[in-house]
Design a protein around this motif. Structure first.
Motif, PDB file in Angstrom:
ATOM      1  N   THR B 154      18.845  12.222 -16.080  1.00 41.26           N
ATOM      2  CA  THR B 154      19.283  12.748 -14.746  1.00 41.26           C
ATOM      3  C   THR B 154      19.157  11.575 -13.713  1.00 41.26           C
ATOM      4  O   THR B 154      20.205  11.457 -12.991  1.00 41.26           O
ATOM      5  N   LEU B 155      18.425  10.899 -13.739  1.00 38.41           N
ATOM      6  CA  LEU B 155      18.243   9.563 -12.727  1.00 38.41           C
ATOM      7  C   LEU B 155      19.561   8.787 -12.850  1.00 38.41           C
ATOM      8  O   LEU B 155      19.842   8.245 -11.900  1.00 38.41           O
ATOM      9  N   LEU B 156      19.645   8.375 -14.101  1.00 35.64           N
ATOM     10  CA  LEU B 156      20.923   7.100 -14.227  1.00 35.64           C
ATOM     11  C   LEU B 156      22.331   8.103 -14.201  1.00 35.64           C
ATOM     12  O   LEU B 156      23.249   7.249 -14.230  1.00 35.64           O
ATOM     13  N   ALA B 157      22.215   9.314 -14.240  1.00 36.55           N
ATOM     14  CA  ALA B 157      23.497  10.103 -14.300  1.00 36.55           C
ATOM     15  C   ALA B 157      24.638   9.254 -13.324  1.00 36.55           C
ATOM     16  O   ALA B 157      25.937   9.127 -13.680  1.00 36.55           O
ATOM     17  N   PRO B 158      24.087   9.213 -12.051  1.00 33.85           N
ATOM     18  CA  PRO B 158      25.156   8.434 -11.107  1.00 33.85           C
ATOM     19  C   PRO B 158      25.820   7.325 -11.469  1.00 33.85           C
ATOM     20  O   PRO B 158      26.802   6.799 -10.991  1.00 33.85           O
ATOM     21  N   LEU B 159      25.194   6.440 -12.321  1.00 35.17           N
ATOM     22  CA  LEU B 159      25.521   5.192 -12.849  1.00 35.17           C
ATOM     23  C   LEU B 159      26.394   5.368 -14.091  1.00 35.17           C
ATOM     24  O   LEU B 159      26.728   4.279 -14.580  1.00 35.17           O
ATOM     25  N   ASP B 160      26.408   6.615 -14.828  1.00 39.95           N
ATOM     26  CA  ASP B 160      27.095   6.609 -16.103  1.00 39.95           C
ATOM     27  C   ASP B 160      28.598   6.007 -16.115  1.00 39.95           C
ATOM     28  O   ASP B 160      28.778   5.301 -17.293  1.00 39.95           O
ATOM     29  N   ARG B 161      29.171   6.369 -15.234  1.00 38.27           N
ATOM     30  CA  ARG B 161      30.655   6.075 -15.114  1.00 38.27           C
ATOM     31  C   ARG B 161      30.759   4.568 -14.680  1.00 38.27           C
ATOM     32  O   ARG B 161      30.193   4.172 -13.671  1.00 38.27           O
ATOM     33  N   GLU B 162      31.710   3.738 -15.170  1.00 42.89           N
ATOM     34  CA  GLU B 162      31.905   2.320 -14.766  1.00 42.89           C
ATOM     35  C   GLU B 162      32.456   2.430 -13.430  1.00 42.89           C
ATOM     36  O   GLU B 162      32.247   1.383 -12.854  1.00 42.89           O
ATOM     37  N   ASP B 163      33.193   3.486 -12.844  1.00 40.20           N
ATOM     38  CA  ASP B 163      33.610   3.555 -11.450  1.00 40.20           C
ATOM     39  C   ASP B 163      32.927   4.162 -10.687  1.00 40.20           C
ATOM     40  O   ASP B 163      33.314   4.609  -9.606  1.00 40.20           O
ATOM     41  N   SER B 164      31.647   4.410 -10.940  1.00 41.49           N
ATOM     42  CA  SER B 164      30.687   4.983 -10.154  1.00 41.49           C
ATOM     43  C   SER B 164      30.651   4.781  -8.828  1.00 41.49           C
ATOM     44  O   SER B 164      30.286   3.443  -8.722  1.00 41.49           O
ATOM     45  N   PRO B 165      30.597   5.548  -7.852  1.00 41.51           N
ATOM     46  CA  PRO B 165      30.410   5.107  -6.367  1.00 41.51           C
ATOM     47  C   PRO B 165      29.012   4.510  -6.231  1.00 41.51           C
ATOM     48  O   PRO B 165      28.892   3.900  -5.057  1.00 41.51           O
ATOM     49  N   ALA B 166      28.093   5.123  -6.939  1.00 38.42           N
ATOM     50  CA  ALA B 166      26.734   4.679  -6.556  1.00 38.42           C
ATOM     51  C   ALA B 166      26.496   3.002  -7.233  1.00 38.42           C
ATOM     52  O   ALA B 166      26.725   2.980  -8.292  1.00 38.42           O
ATOM     53  N   ALA B 167      26.036   2.411  -6.031  1.00 35.91           N
ATOM     54  CA  ALA B 167      25.698   1.076  -6.293  1.00 35.91           C
ATOM     55  C   ALA B 167      24.481   0.894  -7.400  1.00 35.91           C
ATOM     56  O   ALA B 167      24.390   0.036  -8.260  1.00 35.91           O
ATOM     57  N   PHE B 168      23.322   1.770  -6.880  1.00 37.20           N
ATOM     58  CA  PHE B 168      22.104   1.747  -7.776  1.00 37.20           C
ATOM     59  C   PHE B 168      21.405   2.982  -7.458  1.00 37.20           C
ATOM     60  O   PHE B 168      21.698   3.868  -6.627  1.00 37.20           O
ATOM     61  N   VAL B 169      20.377   3.392  -8.516  1.00 36.93           N
ATOM     62  CA  VAL B 169      19.272   4.321  -8.120  1.00 36.93           C
ATOM     63  C   VAL B 169      18.059   3.823  -8.017  1.00 36.93           C
ATOM     64  O   VAL B 169      17.868   2.433  -8.627  1.00 36.93           O
ATOM     65  N   ASN B 170      16.971   4.403  -7.646  1.00 38.26           N
ATOM     66  CA  ASN B 170      15.606   4.059  -7.373  1.00 38.26           C
ATOM     67  C   ASN B 170      14.928   4.839  -8.430  1.00 38.26           C
ATOM     68  O   ASN B 170      15.104   5.819  -8.546  1.00 38.26           O
ATOM     69  N   ALA B 171      14.358   3.940  -9.217  1.00 41.53           N
ATOM     70  CA  ALA B 171      13.142   4.556 -10.189  1.00 41.53           C
ATOM     71  C   ALA B 171      11.715   4.289  -9.891  1.00 41.53           C
ATOM     72  O   ALA B 171      11.540   3.061  -9.159  1.00 41.53           O
ATOM     73  N   ARG B 172      11.056   5.049 -10.086  1.00 49.71           N
ATOM     74  CA  ARG B 172       9.351   4.808  -9.738  1.00 49.71           C
ATOM     75  C   ARG B 172       8.609   4.032 -10.710  1.00 49.71           C
ATOM     76  O   ARG B 172       8.900   4.042 -12.075  1.00 49.71           O
ATOM     77  N   VAL B 173       7.701   3.219 -10.315  1.00 48.39           N
ATOM     78  CA  VAL B 173       6.885   2.313 -11.033  1.00 48.39           C
ATOM     79  C   VAL B 173       5.628   2.775 -10.666  1.00 48.39           C
ATOM     80  O   VAL B 173       5.213   2.789  -9.359  1.00 48.39           O
ATOM     81  N   SER B 174       4.961   2.957 -11.411  1.00 49.96           N
ATOM     82  CA  SER B 174       3.108   3.197 -11.189  1.00 49.96           C
ATOM     83  C   SER B 174       2.246   2.164 -11.431  1.00 49.96           C
ATOM     84  O   SER B 174       1.063   2.416 -10.672  1.00 49.96           O
ATOM     85  N   ASN B 175       2.612   1.199 -12.139  1.00 52.88           N
ATOM     86  CA  ASN B 175       1.931   0.173 -12.769  1.00 52.88           C
ATOM     87  C   ASN B 175       2.577  -1.219 -12.670  1.00 52.88           C
ATOM     88  O   ASN B 175       3.779  -1.018 -12.581  1.00 52.88           O
ATOM     89  N   LEU B 176       1.885  -2.191 -12.259  1.00 52.21           N
ATOM     90  CA  LEU B 176       2.527  -3.700 -12.735  1.00 52.21           C
ATOM     91  C   LEU B 176       1.498  -4.325 -13.220  1.00 52.21           C
ATOM     92  O   LEU B 176       0.378  -4.142 -13.193  1.00 52.21           O
ATOM     93  N   TRP B 177       1.845  -5.245 -14.245  1.00 52.85           N
ATOM     94  CA  TRP B 177       0.782  -6.000 -14.855  1.00 52.85           C
ATOM     95  C   TRP B 177       1.263  -7.709 -14.936  1.00 52.85           C
ATOM     96  O   TRP B 177       2.538  -7.708 -14.946  1.00 52.85           O
ATOM     97  N   TRP B 178       0.428  -8.322 -15.014  1.00 52.11           N
ATOM     98  CA  TRP B 178       0.661  -9.741 -15.337  1.00 52.11           C
ATOM     99  C   TRP B 178      -0.284 -10.052 -16.598  1.00 52.11           C
ATOM    100  O   TRP B 178      -1.524  -9.976 -16.370  1.00 52.11           O
ATOM    101  N   ILE B 179       0.353 -10.389 -17.682  1.00 51.31           N
ATOM    102  CA  ILE B 179      -0.476 -10.454 -19.059  1.00 51.31           C
ATOM    103  C   ILE B 179      -0.096 -11.531 -19.858  1.00 51.31           C
ATOM    104  O   ILE B 179       0.900 -12.235 -19.869  1.00 51.31           O
ATOM    105  N   THR B 180      -1.432 -12.212 -20.294  1.00 51.36           N
ATOM    106  CA  THR B 180      -1.015 -13.191 -21.502  1.00 51.36           C
ATOM    107  C   THR B 180      -1.510 -12.633 -22.713  1.00 51.36           C
ATOM    108  O   THR B 180      -2.266 -11.571 -22.746  1.00 51.36           O
ATOM    109  N   TYR B 181      -0.905 -13.087 -23.785  1.00 54.38           N
ATOM    110  CA  TYR B 181      -0.794 -12.246 -25.201  1.00 54.38           C
ATOM    111  C   TYR B 181      -1.654 -12.823 -25.976  1.00 54.38           C
ATOM    112  O   TYR B 181      -1.494 -12.661 -27.301  1.00 54.38           O
ATOM    113  N   TYR B 182      -2.517 -13.882 -25.878  1.00 53.77           N
ATOM    114  CA  TYR B 182      -3.644 -14.351 -26.633  1.00 53.77           C
ATOM    115  C   TYR B 182      -4.835 -14.488 -25.871  1.00 53.77           C
ATOM    116  O   TYR B 182      -5.091 -14.311 -24.622  1.00 53.77           O
ATOM    117  N   GLU B 183      -5.713 -14.724 -26.696  1.00 57.42           N
ATOM    118  CA  GLU B 183      -7.242 -14.903 -25.949  1.00 57.42           C
ATOM    119  C   GLU B 183      -7.724 -16.155 -25.679  1.00 57.42           C
ATOM    120  O   GLU B 183      -7.710 -16.855 -26.791  1.00 57.42           O
TER     121      GLU B 183
END
Lengths: 330, 303
Positions: B154-183
Motif C-alpha cells: 500500500t505504501l509503495l503503490a503510488p510509485l508502482d507506475r513508471e510515470d507516477s506523479p509521486a516522486a517519493f513516499v516516506n517509510a517508517r524506521v524504528s531502529n538504526l544499527w551500526w554493526i561489525t560482523y565478527y568478534e
C-alpha cells in the motif's frame, strides 16, 4: 579542469622511451623522480593524458628493456624515503619516520614488481601512512601504485590542515579521470603521539590492527569505505570518507596489511588476520622484528605455494616516553 | 575464468566459473558485457556460485560492469556470493551498492518488479541505497548505518507506475544499527538506536574513542530536542576517554537535549548522568513525550 601547463607538456613530450631506457641503464632508473614530476603535472593540470603517456612509455620500456627491467623498476618502486634492504623477491625497508614511531615495511611482489604500495609521510610531528593496492600485477600496475602513492603524499603535504577523509575523497576524485585507476583500495592512518590518538580512514582495504599494551590484545579497527574511483554512479565521490579515531599509547603497535596477506593460503583457509596472534606474542619488540615475524608466519601458512597476489605489511610501534622526559619538557 | 551465458526471457544470466583476476577474468568479463550492451540485453544476473577467487582487478571488473550497465539504464544483480566475496564486498562497501540474492531464482524474479531505493535516514546530503524491498535491512554506503524501512504494498503503490506523479513516499524506521560482523577481544561491536519515549542508544562491545565516533553519529541521528538513555550494559571494554566523552555528551550542551547513562558495576566514579537501570535513567530525563517512536526515510523509484 585547468588547461595543461605548456612547459610541462613540452617536457613530458621530450621524455621519450629512449631517454628513459638510457636513464634506466645508466642511473639505476630514476623513475621515481619522473613520477613525482608527472604527478605534480597531473595535480596542476588535472589532465589524465599524463597518466596515459606514462603507461604507454612503461609499455614501451618493457619492450625495450626485456624481462630484466622489472629488477630495476623494483629498486625504484619502494616506500618513499626507504633504505633498501632487499632480498629478492622480498623488499623490506626501514622507513623515515617521526620521533617515537618505529616503522617497518615489507612488500612482496607476486611477480617481478608489486602493485601494492606504502607511503610514509612525516608532517608536523605526526606520521601519516598509507598502504594500498592498485588493480592487477606487473609493471603498469606498479607504476599506477607509485603514482597514487605520490599523489597521496602531495595531498598530505599540502599546506591546508590535514583531514584524511577529505584527502581520500580528493584522491578518488583526482584518479577518477582515468579508467586505469578503477577500484584502487587504500587504507591510511595519521598517528599523533602528542595527542595519543590515531585517525583511520579506508577506501575498501583490509582493516588495520591495533595491539594495545593496556589491554594486551590485538583488535581489528573496522573502518570501511568505498574503493577509490569505484562508485561514481552513486554521486558520492565528493563526500569525505569516514574517519575513526583510536586511542594509542606507549608500546602499542599498528599493523596495516594488503589483501595479498589476508587472502594468502589455501582457498578454503585464507590467512586472514592470523597475524594478530603473532603481534601479541611479539609485543614489545621493534617494528622490524614484528614485521619479519608476521612475514614468516604468513609464509608458513602458504605451505610453499606462491602468493596469490602482491602483498604488503606495514608495522609501526609507538613510544611516546621521550615526550615526557625532562629534556623534552625544557 | 569461464562465462556461460543464458537467456531467461529478457534477463541474461552469466554463470562465472573459476578465478576472476587480471587478464584471466577481467578481459573476458569486459568483452561479455560489451557484447550484451551491444545487443541491448540490459537486465543481467551474475551468478558467482563457482567463483573461486577474486583479486583487486576482478573486483574492479565487477565495479566497471555495474557502472557500465547502470549508466545505460540497465541493472546488474549478483547471486550466490561465497562468504569470502561477501566479506570482500563488505569492506569495500560494494555490498551496499550491489543488489545481491541468495539464489539465482530470486535474482531472476527481482526483474519482475519495480526497483526502488531508500535514503539513509542519517546522511545529509541524502545518500541512496538500492533494493529496499528485496533485502529489507539496508546499509548506507556512506555512514554504514543499517536500517529497516517498514514497506508495504500500500505504501509503495503510488510509485508502482513508471510515470507516477509521486516522486517519493516516506517509510517508517524504528531502529538504526551500526554493526561489525565478527568478534574482537571485547565481543560483538554494535551501536543501536531504538526510537521511543525516551529514545535508547544501546552500546555493545566497546566504549572508547573508536566507538565514540559511532555513538556520536547515533546521537546526531535522533531528532532534537533529544531525550536519550545510553544503555552500556553490553559493553565489555571501556576506556576512560570513552566514559568521559559519553558523560560530557550527557551533561554538555545548552540544556535543550537531555541524556542519561545506564551502567552496571563498570562505572568507577559516581556521576549525575549515570544510573543503575533504564527506568531510573528514563525518569531522570523528565517528559519524553515529544520524542518520535520512529523516523521517516524517503523511498523512490530508481531512475
Amino acid at each position: 579542469m585547468m588547461a595543461a601547463h605548456p612547459e610541462r607538456r613540452t617536457m613530458s613530450d621530450r621524455t621519450d622511451d629512449a631517454f628513459l631506457a638510457e636513464k634506466l641503464r645508466r642511473a639505476g632508473y630514476g623513475l621515481l623522480e619522473d613520477l613525482e614530476l608527472l604527478t605534480k603535472s597531473y595535480l596542476e593540470t588535472g589532465d589524465p593524458a599524463f597518466v596515459q603517456t606514462c603507461v604507454d612509455r612503461l609499455d614501451g620500456l618493457r619492450r625495450i628493456g626485456g624481462p630484466g627491467i622489472g629488477d630495476d623498476v623494483e629498486r625504484s618502486i619502494q616506500p618513499h624515503g626507504a633504505t633498501a634492504q632487499r632480498s629478492a623477491p622480498i623488499q623490506s625497508s626501514s622507513l623515515a619516520s617521526v620521533q617515537g614511531i618505529d616503522a617497518y615495511a615489507v612488500l612482496i611482489p607476486k611477480r617481478m614488481v608489486t602493485a601494492d604500495f606504502i607511503e610514509v609521510v612525516p608532517k608536523d610531528g605526526r606520521l601519516v601512512v598509507a598502504l594500498g593496492d592498485a588493480p592487477g600485477t606487473g609493471l603498469v600496475s606498479a607504476f599506477l601504485a607509485r603514482f597514487i602513492a605520490t599523489v597521496f603524499r602531495s595531498l598530505v603535504l599540502a599546506p591546508a590542515p590535514l583531514h584524511l577523509g577529505r584527502t581520500l575523497s580528493e584522491l578518488s576524485s583526482l584518479v577518477s579521470g582515468h579508467q586505469l585507476f578503477e577500484s584502487v583500495s587504500l587504507q591510511c592512518v595519521e598517528i599523533s603521539l602528542p595527542d595519543d590518538v590515531a585517525t583511520v580512514a579506508s577506501a575498501g582495504h583490509p582493516y588495520p590492527v591495533l595491539y594495545s599494551t593496556r589491554y594486551r590484545r590485538c583488535d581489528r579497527l573496522p573502518v570501511r569505505g568505498p574503493l577509490l574511483h569505484a562508485q561514481q554512479s552513486r554521486g558520492d565521490e565528493r563526500r569525505a570518507y569516514e574517519l575513526r579515531h583510536v586511542e594509542i599509547g606507549d608500546g602499542d603497535a599498528i599493523v596495516l596489511v594488503s589483501d595479498g596477506i589476508t587472502e594468502g593460503g589455501p582457498l578454503s583457509e585464507p590467512y586472514g588476520y592470523r597475524f594478530s596472534r603473532v603481534v601479541e606474542e611479539k609485543a614489545g619488540a621493534d617494528a622490524e622484528a614484528i614485521g619479519e615475524a608476521i612475514l614468516n608466519d604468513w609464509r608458513s601458512h602458504l605451505r610453499g605455494e606462491p602468493p596469490v597476489d602482491d602483498a604488503a605489511i606495514l608495522v609501526m610501534t609507538l613510544d611516546s616516553r621521550w615526550m615526557r622526559s625532562p629534556s623534552h619538557a625544557d | 575464468m569461464q562465462i556461460e551465458e543464458r537467456a531467461i526471457g529478457a534477463v541474461t544470466v552469466l554463470d562465472i566459473k573459476g578465478k576472476v583476476t587480471l587478464d584471466e577474468g577481467d578481459r573476458v568479463l569486459r568483452d561479455t558485457i560489451a557484447s550484451l550492451v551491444e545487443r541491448r540485453r540490459f537486465d543481467i544476473v551474475i551468478d558467482l556460485k563457482e567463483v573461486t577467487y577474486i583479486d583487486s582487478a576482478g573486483n574492479g571488473a565487477f565495479a566497471r560492469t555495474y557502472t557500465t550497465v547502470s549508466r545505460r539504464g540497465g541493472t546488474v544483480v549478483f547471486c550466490n556470493l561465497s562468504k569470502r566475496i561477501a566479506d570482500l564486498w563488505t569492506i569495500t562497501k560494494l555490498l551496499t551498492v550491489y543488489e545481491t540474492y541468495d539464489s539465482r531464482e530470486e535474482a531472476v524474479r527481482s526483474f519482475e518488479r519495480p526497483r526502488f531505493e531508500a535514503a539513509c535516514p542519517v546522511c545529509r546530503p541524502l545518500s541512496w541505497t538500492s533494493d529496499p524491498v528485496g533485502r529489507r535491512l539496508l546499509s548506507c554506503t556512506v555512514c554504514d548505518c543499517r536500517f529497516f524501512p517498514d514497506l508495504t504494498p500500500t505504501l509503495l503503490a503510488p510509485l508502482d507506475r513508471e510515470d507516477s506523479p509521486a516522486a517519493f513516499v516516506n517509510a517508517r524506521v524504528s531502529n538504526l544499527w551500526w554493526i561489525t560482523y565478527y568478534e574482537n577481544s571485547y565481543g560483538h561491536e554494535a551501536v543501536q538506536v531504538k526510537f521511543g519515549r525516551p529514545c535508547t542508544i544501546v552500546v555493545s562491545g566497546r566504549l572508547d574513542l573508536f566507538a565514540f565516533d559511532v555513538v556520536q553519529r547515533a546521537w546526531e541521528a535522533v531528532p532534537p530536542p533529544r531525550r536519550v538513555v545510553f544503555d552500556t550494559k553490553w559493553v565489555r571494554l571501556f576506556s576512560e576517554v570513552g566514559r568521559a566523552k559519553l558523560v560530557e555528551l550527557c551533561l554538555g550542551g545548552d540544556g535543550s537535549d537531555r541524556a542519561a547513562i545506564v551502567a552496571q558495576n563498570h562505572w568507577p566514579t559516581a556521576s549525575p548522568a549515570v544510573f543503575a537501570d533504564w527506568k531510573a535513567a528514563a525518569e531522570a530525563l523528565g517528559d519524553s513525550g515529544n520524542m518520535p517512536q520512529s523516523i521517516e526515510v524517503r523511498v523512490r523509484r530508481r531512475g
